[in-house]
Design an enzyme around this catalytic site. Structure first.
Site, PDB file in Angstrom:
ATOM      1  N   VAL A 276      31.771  27.856  46.844  1.00 30.54           N
ATOM      2  CA  VAL A 276      31.274  27.374  44.888  1.00 30.54           C
ATOM      3  C   VAL A 276      32.402  25.898  44.900  1.00 30.54           C
ATOM      4  O   VAL A 276      32.308  25.517  43.886  1.00 30.54           O
ATOM      5  CB  VAL A 276      30.536  28.623  44.569  1.00 30.54           C
ATOM      6  CG1 VAL A 276      29.540  28.996  44.758  1.00 30.54           C
ATOM      7  CG2 VAL A 276      32.236  29.019  44.105  1.00 30.54           C
ATOM      8  N   ARG A 278      34.536  23.095  46.533  1.00 28.57           N
ATOM      9  CA  ARG A 278      34.966  21.752  47.304  1.00 28.57           C
ATOM     10  C   ARG A 278      34.314  22.228  48.886  1.00 28.57           C
ATOM     11  O   ARG A 278      35.333  23.450  49.563  1.00 28.57           O
ATOM     12  CB  ARG A 278      35.565  21.232  47.427  1.00 28.57           C
ATOM     13  CG  ARG A 278      35.847  20.675  45.840  1.00 28.57           C
ATOM     14  CD  ARG A 278      34.488  19.823  45.333  1.00 28.57           C
ATOM     15  NE  ARG A 278      34.086  19.100  44.244  1.00 28.57           N
ATOM     16  CZ  ARG A 278      32.985  19.636  43.213  1.00 28.57           C
ATOM     17  NH1 ARG A 278      33.250  20.376  43.018  1.00 28.57           N
ATOM     18  NH2 ARG A 278      33.466  18.780  41.697  1.00 28.57           N
ATOM     19  N   GLU A 307      28.496  15.019  51.820  1.00 29.39           N
ATOM     20  CA  GLU A 307      27.315  14.976  51.022  1.00 29.39           C
ATOM     21  C   GLU A 307      26.213  13.776  50.186  1.00 29.39           C
ATOM     22  O   GLU A 307      27.252  12.582  50.314  1.00 29.39           O
ATOM     23  CB  GLU A 307      27.005  15.712  49.795  1.00 29.39           C
ATOM     24  CG  GLU A 307      28.269  17.502  50.032  1.00 29.39           C
ATOM     25  CD  GLU A 307      28.799  18.220  48.766  1.00 29.39           C
ATOM     26  OE1 GLU A 307      28.447  17.802  48.012  1.00 29.39           O
ATOM     27  OE2 GLU A 307      28.903  18.988  48.499  1.00 29.39           O
ATOM     28  N   HIS A 326      24.229  21.330  46.817  1.00 29.63           N
ATOM     29  CA  HIS A 326      25.130  21.160  45.356  1.00 29.63           C
ATOM     30  C   HIS A 326      25.043  21.256  44.110  1.00 29.63           C
ATOM     31  O   HIS A 326      24.611  20.461  43.028  1.00 29.63           O
ATOM     32  CB  HIS A 326      26.022  20.091  45.736  1.00 29.63           C
ATOM     33  CG  HIS A 326      27.606  20.199  44.991  1.00 29.63           C
ATOM     34  ND1 HIS A 326      28.167  19.302  45.229  1.00 29.63           N
ATOM     35  CD2 HIS A 326      28.052  20.470  43.819  1.00 29.63           C
ATOM     36  CE1 HIS A 326      29.474  19.121  44.514  1.00 29.63           C
ATOM     37  NE2 HIS A 326      29.443  19.616  43.147  1.00 29.63           N
ATOM     38  N   SER A 328      24.406  24.300  42.673  1.00 28.20           N
ATOM     39  CA  SER A 328      25.067  26.021  41.838  1.00 28.20           C
ATOM     40  C   SER A 328      25.099  25.688  40.628  1.00 28.20           C
ATOM     41  O   SER A 328      25.145  27.031  39.944  1.00 28.20           O
ATOM     42  CB  SER A 328      25.635  27.098  43.212  1.00 28.20           C
ATOM     43  OG  SER A 328      26.751  26.501  42.856  1.00 28.20           O
TER      44      SER A 328
END
Length: 365
Positions: A276, A278, A307, A326, A328
């Site tokens: 969680v 990078r 990403e 991405h 969360s």
């Protein structure tokens, strides 16, 4: 040098100067703008919602990508940005927007970023160290700690309770004749790479379920409730005793591929990995190898080196990987929490006090 300890004094308000101007650079609810205005009546808060893209979902700081300003509106937007001493958000929520406003606005002294890990965007902007001493950047670190910690615990529990396998059996309508046991959270050991606010919140929730916790921190000082605190170079040693490894670290040159082949080689078979922090902190090629040989039994990943995650990535289809886009850290309360954090920091700024969570102008964390 701790980002929390960096003083705000070079950018503190000057007695007798004209009223401080704060410009809202990103989409924000009107009631939250009013809450910022209520901090101090002497502060002018500049907010023109028609110049900002509409949100598509709560805390959509970039807004609708289809939004376009007219030429006149674009000029008005940048006139607003360049008239402010303080910005709430990066202009256009981009590194390029930040670089432009720093270059064009000599009165700018402070920008508050929406992200917890804004150092990467600051670095990508190419703004010089000298300019970053003039214009300090603070982040929203801490605002996202609880949702990220809850997501990390979900990932750990998914791995312990075999939810990926259960989902496969459910889709196949298969009721296995031989039952497979799950693992208990109580008594499991979690290693957290990065015992900052997110890591400590993750540790708190893990301990509530009876887990023990170790982890890494830049300064390896004892922390109450943490079994062992070590520097990052000892991560393989800590990971050797882990049932789960959770990464909360930001992406910097010092953390790039920190969780790589050396760490994976140290793991026991079936270890759970949650990321969680990078995506660049995890060597994804090494992770795939560890998944294939069973060293990593389950991986819960919210972030990736590239990403959006490319369609060709094997991570999409791996049966023991949960891919989260991405998201969360997102919650319906995020805008309010960031605005409250900014209002608190604005009071400190007006008083000439140091601001927390300032991006280090050299190391970008």
């Amino acid at each position: 040098m701790s980002s929390e300890s960096l003083s705000a004094s070079p950018a503190s308000p000057v007695q007798g100067a004209e009223p401080l101007k704060v410009a809202i650079a990103v989409p924000l609810e009107a009631e939250l703008v009013e809450a910022i205005r209520a901090v101090d009546p002497s502060v002018t808060v500049l907010f023109e919602p028609d110049l900002l893209p509409p949100e598509r979902f709560p805390a959509d700081h970039s807004g609708d990508p289809a939004f376009r300003r007219s030429r006149d509106a674009e000029e008005r937007y940048w006139k607003l940005m360049n008239s402010a001493d303080v910005l709430y958000g990066f202009p256009n929520e981009s590194a390029a927007g930040f670089a432009r406003v720093v270059a064009e606005n000599p009165r700018l002294r402070w920008v508050h970023a929406m992200a917890a890990g804004a150092g990467g965007a600051v670095k990508a902007s190419g703004v010089s160290t000298a300019d970053l001493e003039r214009v300090m950047v603070t982040t929203s670190a801490g605002v996202h700690a609880l949702p990220l910690a809850e997501f990390a615990l979900m990932g750990i529990l998914n791995g312990l309770k075999r939810t990926a396998e259960l989902a496969v059996d459910q889709r196949a309508k298969r009721w296995p004749e031989l039952r497979t046991p799950t693992r208990l959270a109580a008594g499991s050991h979690v290693v957290i790479a990065g015992l900052g606010e997110i890591g400590l919140e993750t540790a708190r929730l893990a301990r509530a379920l009876g887990m023990t916790v170790s982890g890494t921190k830049r300064n390896a000082e004892p922390i109450e409730g943490i079994r062992e605190v070590a520097t990052a170079d000892r991560l393989p040693e800590l990971a050797a005793h882990a049932d789960a490894v959770v990464n909360t670290l930001p992406g910097t040159p010092f953390t790039e591929r920190l969780i790589g082949r050396e760490v994976f080689a140290a793991l026991r078979p079936g270890t759970i990995l949650v990321n969680v922090g990078r995506g660049t902190v995890v060597d994804e090629d090494a992770l795939l190898d560890a998944l294939e040989d069973g060293t990593v039994g389950y991986a819960c990943l919210d972030v990736f080196a590239v990403e959006p995650l490319p369609a060709g990535s094997p991570l999409w289809d791996h049966p023991n990987v949960l891919v989260s886009p991405h998201t969360s850290a997102l919650s319906v309360a995020e805008n309010r929490l960031i605005a409250e954090r900014f209002a608190e920091n604005l009071r400190k700024f007006l008083a000439g006090a140091p601001l927390p969570h300032r991006v280090d102008p050299v190391h970008f964390y």
